[in-house]
Design an enzyme around this catalytic site. Structure first.
Site, PDB file in Angstrom:
ATOM      1  N   GLU A  61       0.821  -1.209   0.000  1.00  0.00           N
ATOM      2  CA  GLU A  61       0.000   0.000   0.000  1.00  0.00           C
ATOM      3  C   GLU A  61       0.856   1.259   0.000  1.00  0.00           C
ATOM      4  OE1 GLU A  61      -3.283   2.175   2.893  1.00  0.00           O
ATOM      5  OE2 GLU A  61      -3.216  -0.010   2.805  1.00  0.00           O
ATOM      6  N   LYS A  98      -7.211  -0.467  11.760  1.00  0.00           N
ATOM      7  CA  LYS A  98      -6.640  -0.965  10.504  1.00  0.00           C
ATOM      8  C   LYS A  98      -5.405  -0.159  10.142  1.00  0.00           C
ATOM      9  CE  LYS A  98      -6.130  -1.079   5.817  1.00  0.00           C
ATOM     10  NZ  LYS A  98      -5.357  -0.134   4.970  1.00  0.00           N
ATOM     11  N   ASP A 119       3.715 -14.324  12.145  1.00  0.00           N
ATOM     12  CA  ASP A 119       2.318 -14.611  11.831  1.00  0.00           C
ATOM     13  C   ASP A 119       1.459 -13.381  12.117  1.00  0.00           C
ATOM     14  OD1 ASP A 119      -0.224 -15.606  11.483  1.00  0.00           O
ATOM     15  OD2 ASP A 119       0.093 -17.428  12.660  1.00  0.00           O
ATOM     16  N   HIS A 163      -1.848  10.220   0.186  1.00  0.00           N
ATOM     17  CA  HIS A 163      -2.032   8.855  -0.292  1.00  0.00           C
ATOM     18  C   HIS A 163      -2.134   8.824  -1.813  1.00  0.00           C
ATOM     19  CE1 HIS A 163      -3.332   4.666  -0.102  1.00  0.00           C
ATOM     20  NE2 HIS A 163      -4.250   4.993  -0.993  1.00  0.00           N
TER      21      HIS A 163
END
Length: 454
Positions: free
Chosen positions: A86, A269, A285, A411
């Site tokens: 991202e 998030k 993990d 972004h």
């Protein structure tokens, strides 16, 4: 030693403007990489090795490995390997880390690396009596669960236990035995599962019940890490906003995420944009860590923000204080940290001891169960502290953008490069087309293709 951060700064001016070759050279020198290790940065694992890691392999799926710069954590400089696709994640973390340097950087801590192994007991005739009998036999049960000589020799292994009663489930009442396993530098899934399976027959005999599931819990709430930062309001000053306005906006945004689960979901998030990138780069993990952290975020009955940001002081002395705490079960030995060459390189860049040797200093008055800034940890616990600092930085970057220009401006500027590549641009054409898309304020694939044809 190779990878040590002593006497060096992660503040590398214009790192993002350097060529790819220059950036690789800087990282190779920083971590003391050999020529073979430097080659791994570009090639990663081969198809034959991939075939040994998972089932039904048909190829490899590559992701960019970026470097989060500017990180000062507990008085030491770190360059942070981040595997992420991202745009703006690496840039955001680096920018926030630079802000944190205006204070004293990030301060971190962690608990001992305790994992929980669960044993489900069914068909127990007298739950209260069985619970008392199990607890009275703790020493014998823990001895039975001590299945890893290596972990025990390093000071880990079974440390204690508890028994929980679930009186009303769809399958009837249950007793749940928790074994607390100190896994040292391992993530600990295999150690916890093996311990649960080894102890289950004895627990059945003691309780008179039937053992069902025998498996670890990924809600590793006894294995947590945290990071804190305090930054003066003036560090946020810009031509468009005063620092006091910005830090109030950040605190207000965090209050929104604490009160509202819809906002909290997106808020958290953003934290995991940074956390997952480091976990993936180091072969850990990330799915297990995310599952545990989301459960931790809802531990009070409502899903909330994992961070706390608030303003301290008043007037010219105002500061922004932030804290992130979450379960973080990570490893620096075993699993992909051993089998994936890129993960080993990432740990070396971080200056962590991949051989699993830990140091602990109590010169600052700390204890092994509550490790803080002066702990001297070099293994999995230190990695968990670094990950927490990156998560806090990532959250700061997002909230700062939201409180000022909005998340899309930065972004989409970085996203323009991806659009240019998707349109077929290569080499210098990527930056040229991306720059034109940004100038036009229209970052669309169709327009990028038009520009490429011109």
């Amino acid at each position: 030693m190779a990878g040590s951060t002593e006497g060096r700064s992660s503040r590398i001016e214009g790192f993002y403007r350097r060529s790819l070759e220059d950036r690789i050279g800087i990282i190779s020198e920083w971590a003391g990489l050999t020529c073979e290790e430097t080659a791994v940065l570009a090639e990663s694992i081969g198809a034959e090795q991939a075939d040994k890691m998972v089932e039904n392999v048909v190829g490899r799926f590559s992701m960019p490995l970026g470097i989060g710069a500017n990180f000062l954590i507990d008085g030491r400089d770190y360059l942070i390997p981040m595997a992420v696709e991202e745009p703006s994640v690496v840039a955001g973390a680096s920018s926030a880390a630079l802000l944190a340097r205006a204070g004293v950087g990030f301060k971190t801590g962690c608990t001992d690396p305790i994992m929980i192994a669960q044993i489900q007991l069914l068909d127990v005739a007298d739950a209260s009596k069985a619970k008392r009998a199990i607890l009275a036999s703790q020493e014998k049960i823990l001895a039975c669960a001590d299945t890893s000589p290596t972990i025990s020799q390093l000071g880990g292994g079974p440390q204690g236990m508890e028994v929980r009663y679930l009186p009303d489930t769809e399958a009837g009442p249950m007793l749940i035995v928790h074994l607390f396993i100190d896994c040292r530098d391992a993530m600990g899934a295999n150690a916890a599962n093996t311990a649960a399976e080894a102890a289950a027959p004895l627990i059945e005999q003691i309780s008179g019940g039937r053992a069902g599931l025998r498996i670890l819990s990924n809600l590793s709430d006894r294995r947590r890490a945290w990071a804190e930062v305090e930054i003066a309001a003036k560090a946020f000053d810009s031509n468009d906003y005063s620092g006091r306005e910005v830090i109030r906006g950040i605190a207000e945004a965090n209050a929104f995420a604490i009160a509202d689960p819809y906002r909290a979901t997106t808020h958290n998030k953003g934290i995991f944009n940074g956390v997952d990138a480091v976990l993936l780069a180091t072969g850990n993990d990330w799915r297990a860590v995310e599952a545990g952290a989301h459960a931790w975020a809802a531990r009070g009955g409502q899903y909330r923000a994992l961070t706390d940001w608030h303003v301290r002081g008043c007037g010219d002395s105002e500061t922004l204080h932030g804290r992130l705490e979450l379960p973080l079960a990570v490893g620096t030995v075993g699993g992909a940290t051993r089998s994936h060459a890129s993960a080993q390189i990432a740990l070396k860049i971080l200056g962590l001891d991949v051989d699993g040797q830990e140091e602990f200093s109590t010169e600052s008055g700390g204890s092994a169960g509550d490790a803080g800034a002066e702990s001297g940890l070099q293994g999995a616990r230190r990695l968990s502290q670094i990950v927490a600092a990156v998560g806090l930085a990532q959250n700061l970057a997002a909230l700062r953008a939201l409180a000022t220009t909005g998340i899309q401006k930065g972004h989409m500027r970085l996203h323009a490069r991806q659009v240019a590549v998707a349109a077929g641009a290569r080499g210098e054409a990527v930056e040229r087309i991306a720059g034109q898309l940004i100038a036009e304020g229209s970052i669309r694939l169709e327009r990028a293709k038009e520009l490429l044809r011109m």
